[in-house]
Design a protein around this motif. Structure first.
Motif, mmCIF file in Angstrom:
data_model
loop_
_atom_site.group_PDB
_atom_site.id
_atom_site.type_symbol
_atom_site.label_atom_id
_atom_site.label_comp_id
_atom_site.label_asym_id
_atom_site.label_seq_id
_atom_site.Cartn_x
_atom_site.Cartn_y
_atom_site.Cartn_z
ATOM 1 N N GLY A 128 0.812 -1.206 0.000
ATOM 2 C CA GLY A 128 0.000 0.000 0.000
ATOM 3 C C GLY A 128 0.847 1.257 0.000
ATOM 4 N N LEU A 129 0.153 2.414 -0.017
ATOM 5 C CA LEU A 129 0.822 3.705 -0.096
ATOM 6 C C LEU A 129 0.603 4.564 1.138
ATOM 7 C CD1 LEU A 129 -0.090 4.617 -3.794
ATOM 8 C CD2 LEU A 129 2.029 3.632 -2.950
ATOM 9 N N SER A 130 0.023 3.999 2.183
ATOM 10 C CA SER A 130 -0.263 4.802 3.369
ATOM 11 C C SER A 130 0.980 5.089 4.200
ATOM 12 C CB SER A 130 -1.299 4.083 4.236
ATOM 13 O OG SER A 130 -0.814 2.791 4.610
ATOM 14 N N ASN A 131 1.991 4.235 4.115
ATOM 15 C CA ASN A 131 3.206 4.398 4.913
ATOM 16 C C ASN A 131 4.406 4.560 3.982
ATOM 17 O OD1 ASN A 131 5.609 3.805 6.498
ATOM 18 N ND2 ASN A 131 4.203 3.117 8.101
ATOM 19 N N ARG A 132 5.075 5.716 4.058
ATOM 20 C CA ARG A 132 6.204 5.986 3.168
ATOM 21 C C ARG A 132 7.376 5.031 3.426
ATOM 22 N NH1 ARG A 132 8.044 10.241 -0.021
ATOM 23 N NH2 ARG A 132 10.315 10.468 -0.125
ATOM 24 N N THR A 133 7.583 4.659 4.692
ATOM 25 C CA THR A 133 8.677 3.744 5.024
ATOM 26 C C THR A 133 8.458 2.372 4.397
ATOM 27 O OG1 THR A 133 9.036 4.899 7.127
ATOM 28 C CG2 THR A 133 9.961 2.682 6.908
ATOM 29 N N ASP A 134 7.214 1.858 4.464
ATOM 30 C CA ASP A 134 6.922 0.571 3.829
ATOM 31 C C ASP A 134 7.115 0.657 2.319
ATOM 32 O OD1 ASP A 134 6.306 -0.411 6.305
ATOM 33 O OD2 ASP A 134 4.124 -0.198 6.081
ATOM 34 N N PHE A 135 6.706 1.777 1.738
ATOM 35 C CA PHE A 135 6.865 1.984 0.293
ATOM 36 C C PHE A 135 8.344 1.972 -0.077
ATOM 37 C CE2 PHE A 135 7.224 5.048 -3.289
ATOM 38 C CZ PHE A 135 6.520 4.325 -4.242
ATOM 39 N N TYR A 136 9.182 2.652 0.735
ATOM 40 C CA TYR A 136 10.623 2.711 0.476
ATOM 41 C C TYR A 136 11.240 1.314 0.496
ATOM 42 C CZ TYR A 136 15.592 3.557 1.453
ATOM 43 O OH TYR A 136 16.970 3.535 1.415
ATOM 44 N N TRP A 137 10.967 0.546 1.546
ATOM 45 C CA TRP A 137 11.619 -0.757 1.694
ATOM 46 C C TRP A 137 11.068 -1.788 0.708
ATOM 47 C CZ3 TRP A 137 16.100 -0.991 3.624
ATOM 48 C CH2 TRP A 137 16.473 -0.123 4.647
ATOM 49 N N ALA A 138 9.832 -1.611 0.261
ATOM 50 C CA ALA A 138 9.303 -2.505 -0.768
ATOM 51 C C ALA A 138 10.074 -2.324 -2.072
ATOM 52 C CB ALA A 138 7.813 -2.239 -0.985
ATOM 53 N N LEU A 139 10.311 -1.075 -2.463
ATOM 54 C CA LEU A 139 11.081 -0.819 -3.679
ATOM 55 C C LEU A 139 12.554 -1.197 -3.487
ATOM 56 C CD1 LEU A 139 9.599 2.578 -4.936
ATOM 57 C CD2 LEU A 139 9.009 0.249 -5.615
ATOM 58 N N HIS A 140 13.077 -0.967 -2.281
ATOM 59 C CA HIS A 140 14.468 -1.322 -1.981
ATOM 60 C C HIS A 140 14.681 -2.834 -2.155
ATOM 61 C CE1 HIS A 140 18.065 -2.157 0.436
ATOM 62 N NE2 HIS A 140 18.403 -0.888 0.266
ATOM 63 N N ALA A 141 13.727 -3.625 -1.695
ATOM 64 C CA ALA A 141 13.861 -5.081 -1.796
ATOM 65 C C ALA A 141 13.856 -5.544 -3.252
ATOM 66 C CB ALA A 141 12.724 -5.764 -1.029
ATOM 67 N N ILE A 142 13.213 -4.794 -4.120
ATOM 68 C CA ILE A 142 13.130 -5.194 -5.527
ATOM 69 C C ILE A 142 14.348 -4.731 -6.316
ATOM 70 C CG2 ILE A 142 11.802 -4.952 -7.662
ATOM 71 C CD1 ILE A 142 10.467 -6.677 -5.530
ATOM 72 N N PHE A 143 14.741 -3.473 -6.152
ATOM 73 C CA PHE A 143 15.732 -2.870 -7.042
ATOM 74 C C PHE A 143 17.173 -3.002 -6.557
ATOM 75 C CE2 PHE A 143 11.973 -0.127 -8.188
ATOM 76 C CZ PHE A 143 11.800 -0.679 -9.447
ATOM 77 N N VAL A 144 17.405 -3.296 -5.287
ATOM 78 C CA VAL A 144 18.764 -3.337 -4.750
ATOM 79 C C VAL A 144 19.206 -4.782 -4.578
ATOM 80 C CG1 VAL A 144 20.244 -2.699 -2.812
ATOM 81 C CG2 VAL A 144 18.491 -1.111 -3.610
ATOM 82 N N ASN A 145 20.308 -5.128 -5.232
ATOM 83 C CA ASN A 145 20.853 -6.487 -5.147
ATOM 84 C C ASN A 145 22.114 -6.567 -4.315
ATOM 85 O OD1 ASN A 145 18.837 -7.418 -6.907
ATOM 86 N ND2 ASN A 145 20.071 -6.903 -8.717
ATOM 87 N N ARG A 146 22.867 -5.465 -4.242
ATOM 88 C CA ARG A 146 24.144 -5.469 -3.541
ATOM 89 C C ARG A 146 24.184 -4.285 -2.581
ATOM 90 N NH1 ARG A 146 26.732 -6.050 -8.888
ATOM 91 N NH2 ARG A 146 27.644 -3.986 -8.580
ATOM 92 N N HIS A 147 25.036 -4.399 -1.564
ATOM 93 C CA HIS A 147 25.154 -3.337 -0.571
ATOM 94 C C HIS A 147 25.611 -2.031 -1.205
ATOM 95 C CE1 HIS A 147 24.452 -5.787 3.015
ATOM 96 N NE2 HIS A 147 25.172 -6.739 2.455
ATOM 97 N N ASP A 148 26.494 -2.099 -2.195
ATOM 98 C CA ASP A 148 27.023 -0.872 -2.767
ATOM 99 C C ASP A 148 25.995 -0.121 -3.613
ATOM 100 O OD1 ASP A 148 26.969 -2.831 -4.671
ATOM 101 O OD2 ASP A 148 28.805 -2.174 -5.687
ATOM 102 N N GLN A 149 24.818 -0.730 -3.857
ATOM 103 C CA GLN A 149 23.767 -0.039 -4.601
ATOM 104 C C GLN A 149 22.798 0.712 -3.693
ATOM 105 O OE1 GLN A 149 21.951 -3.300 -6.661
ATOM 106 N NE2 GLN A 149 23.649 -3.585 -8.106
ATOM 107 N N SER A 150 22.905 0.490 -2.392
ATOM 108 C CA SER A 150 21.935 1.075 -1.458
ATOM 109 C C SER A 150 22.006 2.593 -1.431
ATOM 110 C CB SER A 150 22.168 0.518 -0.042
ATOM 111 O OG SER A 150 21.892 -0.857 0.010
ATOM 112 N N GLU A 151 23.214 3.135 -1.449
ATOM 113 C CA GLU A 151 23.352 4.590 -1.360
ATOM 114 C C GLU A 151 22.754 5.268 -2.582
ATOM 115 O OE1 GLU A 151 26.807 8.000 -0.686
ATOM 116 O OE2 GLU A 151 27.330 5.873 -0.776
ATOM 117 N N LEU A 152 23.000 4.717 -3.765
ATOM 118 C CA LEU A 152 22.441 5.285 -4.986
ATOM 119 C C LEU A 152 20.916 5.191 -4.976
ATOM 120 C CD1 LEU A 152 22.763 6.512 -7.758
ATOM 121 C CD2 LEU A 152 23.146 4.241 -8.685
#
Length: 404
Positions: free
Chosen positions: A44-68
């Protein structure tokens, strides 16, 4: 963002966001866009933190990609009217180069705003430039700091690093090889030659010592202060590992991790994914003394045989203020043929060895060199392949400054 946002608009925004991440260097394909849509529908879109980590789990594969990803997320999703923002990005703009702009921000800006090469340019007065003292783009790339490279320049630099060779001056071993003009007589070969001729006297067989490059051990700092360099240096370590045998690679932040087996993969992306999964202390603090103690205690006897050369890649900024570092560095120095310290901070003209970690390390290294650009790594290759004294004459200057 609200829960009643139209599904089509959300999908379009996620597609633009994925396109920006891909342009900035993350491996994002259509499949991940579909997974991102499913993940957002689930949380859902009610919580910005949940939205952030949902996309983070999909698009980030390595630790060095987290900052970008983190920077891209906060830049892209801070404005609720994304479509208007994307349209505004199509307008012409003046591009200026800021010398102190962080590398991630520069790559992200390039991904969001585009390179500007496919847009119409306003008419401008033609200016004649004397190019007699300019340098080529390739030469500028060779000398450019890794931290200030754009995404396209980093891709070019990685391709150049993949072809980088690191020749080491060969050393003599205890083994011998047959040589008719060798300096030593080979009694066993001489006796075998006499037996083949029925015991008659024959010419003496001779031999000389074999030579081969010494083992290479790389210890690389991956702490927070080295984040912008550790990614490129891992590509350098991968190229060196696959170019020769007897290369042992380690990374450290608050602990020491052996990544030699992971870097043996020919595909650099597969290798770095394996390294990312094996290392748990990315972008954290630095405990250089603790890491060197673990190496001296567990690995030194295994990998420092036959006169190994050690490359220590770190900025020398130690969380423990150099406690126990001098003793561990001295032990490491006595166990290897040569200890070379590569420090990205040497890119600054005003650099001074004032921190406690740097002052503890300097007396126990044989060379002190920069490691911030392609040229600095190429100079390292030349220095390691040249014959000369163990300790570099240029080290005296730094020892005097550290003592003063």
């Amino acid at each position: 963002m609200t829960d009643d946002a139209p599904a089509g608009r959300l999908t379009l925004n996620l597609m633009h966001f994925a396109r920006a991440l891909r342009a900035a260097g993350l491996p994002v394909g259509p499949g991940k866009v579909l997974q991102a849509v499913e993940a957002v529908e689930a949380v859902g879109l009610s919580n910005r933190t949940d939205f952030y980590w949902a996309l983070h789990a999909i698009f980030v594969n390595r630790h060095d990609q987290s900052e970008l990803f983190d920077q891209a997320f906060h830049v892209f999703w801070r404005n609720p009217d994304i479509l208007k923002k994307m349209m505004s990005l199509m307008l012409p703009k003046v591009r200026t180069e800021v010398p102190d702009q962080p590398e991630m921000a520069q790559r992200l800006a390039e991904a969001l705003h585009g390179s500007g090469t496919d847009r119409e340019e306003p008419e401008k007065t033609e200016i004649e430039i004397d190019a007699s003292f300019t340098v080529s783009a390739a030469e500028r790339l060779q000398d450019k700091d890794f931290e200030k490279m754009t995404g396209e320049e980093m891709a070019q630099a990685k391709r150049l690093l993949a072809r980088l060779a690191l020749p080491l001056a060969e050393v003599t071993t205890r083994r011998h090889r047959p040589d008719p003009a060798g300096p030593r007589v080979d009694p066993r070969a001489t006796l075998r030659r006499m037996l083949r001729s029925g015991g008659d006297l024959s010419d003496l067989a001779r031999k000389r010592r074999r030579t081969r490059p010494p083992p290479l051990v790389v210890l690389c700092d991956i702490s927070g202060s080295m984040t912008r360099y550790s990614r490129m240096l891992l590509h350098f370590m991968h190229a060196v590992t696959n170019d020769r045998d007897r290369v042992h690679s380690f990374v450290f932040g608050t602990r020491l991790t052996n990544i030699t087996r992971h870097l043996r993969h020919k595909d650099v992306d597969v290798a770095l994914d394996a390294v990312s999964g094996a290392v748990a202390d990315w972008s954290g603090g630095t405990r250089i003394g603790t890491a060197l103690h673990a190496f001296n205690r567990t690995w030194a006897r295994r990998v420092l045989g036959q006169g190994a050369v050690v490359l220590l890649i770190t900025d020398g900024l130690d969380r423990d203020a150099g406690e126990g570092l001098a003793a561990e560095a001295e032990r490491l120095h006595k166990s290897c043929r040569r200890l070379v310290w590569l420090n990205p901070l040497l890119r600054w003209e005003g650099f001074a060895p004032k921190s406690s970690g740097i002052r503890a390390l300097l007396p126990h290294v044989d060379d002190f060199r920069a490691a911030h650009s392609l040229n600095s790594l190429a100079d390292l290759a030349g220095a390691l392949s040249a014959d000369g004294p163990r300790r570099s004459p240029g080290l005296r200057r730094w020892l005097k400054e550290a003592a003063g």
